[in-house]
Design a protein around this motif. Structure first.
Motif, PDB file in Angstrom:
ATOM      1  N   VAL A  11       0.864  -1.181   0.000  1.00  0.00           N
ATOM      2  CA  VAL A  11       0.000   0.000   0.000  1.00  0.00           C
ATOM      3  C   VAL A  11       0.900   1.230   0.000  1.00  0.00           C
ATOM      4  N   GLY A  12       0.489   2.278  -0.721  1.00  0.00           N
ATOM      5  CA  GLY A  12       1.294   3.477  -0.788  1.00  0.00           C
ATOM      6  C   GLY A  12       0.525   4.738  -0.473  1.00  0.00           C
ATOM      7  N   ALA A  13       1.267   5.798  -0.161  1.00  0.00           N
ATOM      8  CA  ALA A  13       0.690   7.120   0.050  1.00  0.00           C
ATOM      9  C   ALA A  13       1.641   8.146  -0.547  1.00  0.00           C
ATOM     10  N   LEU A  14       1.085   9.249  -1.029  1.00  0.00           N
ATOM     11  CA  LEU A  14       1.873  10.278  -1.701  1.00  0.00           C
ATOM     12  C   LEU A  14       1.541  11.640  -1.126  1.00  0.00           C
ATOM     13  N   SER A  15       2.578  12.478  -1.007  1.00  0.00           N
ATOM     14  CA  SER A  15       2.390  13.835  -0.518  1.00  0.00           C
ATOM     15  C   SER A  15       3.352  14.775  -1.242  1.00  0.00           C
ATOM     16  N   THR A  16       2.909  15.978  -1.516  1.00  0.00           N
ATOM     17  CA  THR A  16       3.786  16.977  -2.101  1.00  0.00           C
ATOM     18  C   THR A  16       4.358  17.937  -1.065  1.00  0.00           C
ATOM     19  N   ASN A  17       3.897  17.831   0.174  1.00  0.00           N
ATOM     20  CA  ASN A  17       4.440  18.710   1.218  1.00  0.00           C
ATOM     21  C   ASN A  17       4.818  17.979   2.504  1.00  0.00           C
ATOM     22  N   GLY A  18       4.613  16.654   2.549  1.00  0.00           N
ATOM     23  CA  GLY A  18       5.000  15.877   3.718  1.00  0.00           C
ATOM     24  C   GLY A  18       4.000  15.902   4.849  1.00  0.00           C
ATOM     25  N   THR A  19       2.924  16.664   4.704  1.00  0.00           N
ATOM     26  CA  THR A  19       1.927  16.758   5.775  1.00  0.00           C
ATOM     27  C   THR A  19       0.531  16.355   5.318  1.00  0.00           C
ATOM     28  N   SER A  20       0.190  16.614   4.057  1.00  0.00           N
ATOM     29  CA  SER A  20      -1.112  16.223   3.503  1.00  0.00           C
ATOM     30  C   SER A  20      -0.893  15.069   2.544  1.00  0.00           C
ATOM     31  N   TRP A  21      -1.516  13.927   2.847  1.00  0.00           N
ATOM     32  CA  TRP A  21      -1.249  12.691   2.117  1.00  0.00           C
ATOM     33  C   TRP A  21      -2.504  12.166   1.440  1.00  0.00           C
ATOM     34  N   LYS A  22      -2.305  11.461   0.328  1.00  0.00           N
ATOM     35  CA  LYS A  22      -3.409  10.795  -0.351  1.00  0.00           C
ATOM     36  C   LYS A  22      -2.982   9.370  -0.716  1.00  0.00           C
ATOM     37  N   PRO A  23      -3.959   8.450  -0.866  1.00  0.00           N
ATOM     38  CA  PRO A  23      -3.602   7.075  -1.221  1.00  0.00           C
ATOM     39  C   PRO A  23      -2.915   7.007  -2.580  1.00  0.00           C
ATOM     40  N   MET A  24      -2.068   6.012  -2.741  1.00  0.00           N
ATOM     41  CA  MET A  24      -1.345   5.798  -3.994  1.00  0.00           C
ATOM     42  C   MET A  24      -1.443   4.320  -4.358  1.00  0.00           C
ATOM     43  N   THR A  25      -1.948   4.027  -5.548  1.00  0.00           N
ATOM     44  CA  THR A  25      -2.106   2.649  -5.992  1.00  0.00           C
ATOM     45  C   THR A  25      -0.763   2.061  -6.393  1.00  0.00           C
TER      46      THR A  25
END
Length: 321
Positions: free
Chosen positions: A269-283
């Motif tokens: 399972v993965g997660a992605l963030s562009t600022n290190g604080t707000s994350w979204k799921p990543m397939t």
């Protein structure tokens, strides 16, 4: 010393982009205890079927791999200053400039080495425990540093404990103590102080990216496993929230992106963030019975490997996906 709330927003959000385009690849070995990028190469350290040997798997592009084996058991690797350093347990480690030919070196104490990082012109090696005069391993207040990867000195941490992951950024080393509210920080890996976070946690990794540290946690006492922490200076920490309540075990940063990885009943399972604080799921690619996930970034690619799996996957950012 104490916890101070920090505001987000010091890393600019990236514009909307296509989702990650992960590609699977077959690896020449199933053993992957750790991965790092340095000196123009991805380098994986892993065990072999021979309990007295270690396999190093390396690649310049993250897609085509070769291996070399040496005598000795090592399961942690770091890179910096044009060198790779690998450690296991005990007083012996190895150092290399190319990942193929390795030179033996001696550590200043017998430790169960948990992590190696590089910054400010030096390596820092953290030990989760130290071999005492009784022959037993126990909590330690020691770590080790080296300016060349060959000659090492002892550094004394501010407290005794089970020390794990470390990272470097903003002219600061940080070191995580497991099952603790303490995070140590140092400008030079020699003189240490510490600060407090707000919950006990078992820290699984820490990285620096953009302008901030992030640390992921699992098995948290009275705290959900969808939480982590972040800091701009390594001293004052604030909470972040991941998209799933899982045991997050690895993270990497590159090209303005933070990536985090966990396994959910054996599925990655993965997660992605562009600022290190707000994350979204990543397939991620669907692989069964996954454990011990490790990730690194280099040459415009994220590479994700798993122990006891000969399948890995990568995201090539040069393709703009």
């Amino acid at each position: 010393m104490g916890y101070i709330e920090l505001k987000t927003g010091q890393v600019a959000l990236r514009p909307s982009a296509p989702p990650p385009n992960w590609q699977t690849m077959t690896m020449p070995t199933k053993r992957a205890n750790d991965i790092v990028f340095g000196n123009g190469k991805f380098m994986i350290v892993g065990s072999t079927t021979n309990p007295e040997q270690t396999t190093f798997t390396y690649s310049t592009d993250g897609a085509n791999w070769a291996t070399t084996q040496i005598t000795g058991v090592y399961d942690r690797i770091g890179a910096g200053g044009g060198k790779f350093v690998a450690l296991g347990s005990g007083t012996t480690g190895v150092c290399s400039t190319d990942g193929v030919s390795w030179e033996t070196m001696t550590m200043p104490f017998s430790g169960s080495w948990a992590n190696i990082t590089y910054g400010n012109g030096r390596f820092l090696a953290m030990a989760s425990s130290e071999k005492k005069d009784s022959g037993e391993y126990a909590d330690t207040d020691k770590c080790a540093y080296s300016l060349d990867g060959i000659h090492w000195e002892v550094s004394v941490l501010p407290l005794t404990g089970t020390w794990g992951y470390a990272s470097y950024g903003n002219n600061t080393f940080i070191a995580m103590r497991d099952n603790s509210t303490v995070i140590a920080h140092s400008p030079d890996a020699i003189t240490w102080d510490y600060s407090f976070v707000f919950k006990n946690s078992i820290n699984t990794c820490s990285i620096f990216g953009g302008d901030r540290f992030i640390a992921l946690t699992n098995n948290i006492n009275t705290w959900s496993s969808d939480r982590g922490i972040y800091s701009f200076d390594g001293k004052s920490w604030a909470e972040l929230q991941l998209p799933s309540d899982l045991d997050w075990e690895s993270a990497a940063y590159g090209n303005g992106r933070f990536l985090a990885f966990a396994s959910n009943e054996g599925t990655p399972v993965g997660a992605l963030s562009t600022n290190g604080t707000s994350w979204k799921p990543m397939t991620l690619p669907s692989l069964p019975q996954v454990s011990s996930i490790h990730a690194a970034y280099g040459n415009e690619r994220f590479v994700v490997v798993m122990n006891y799996k000969d399948t890995a996957f990568y995201w090539d950012l040069s393709s703009k996906n």
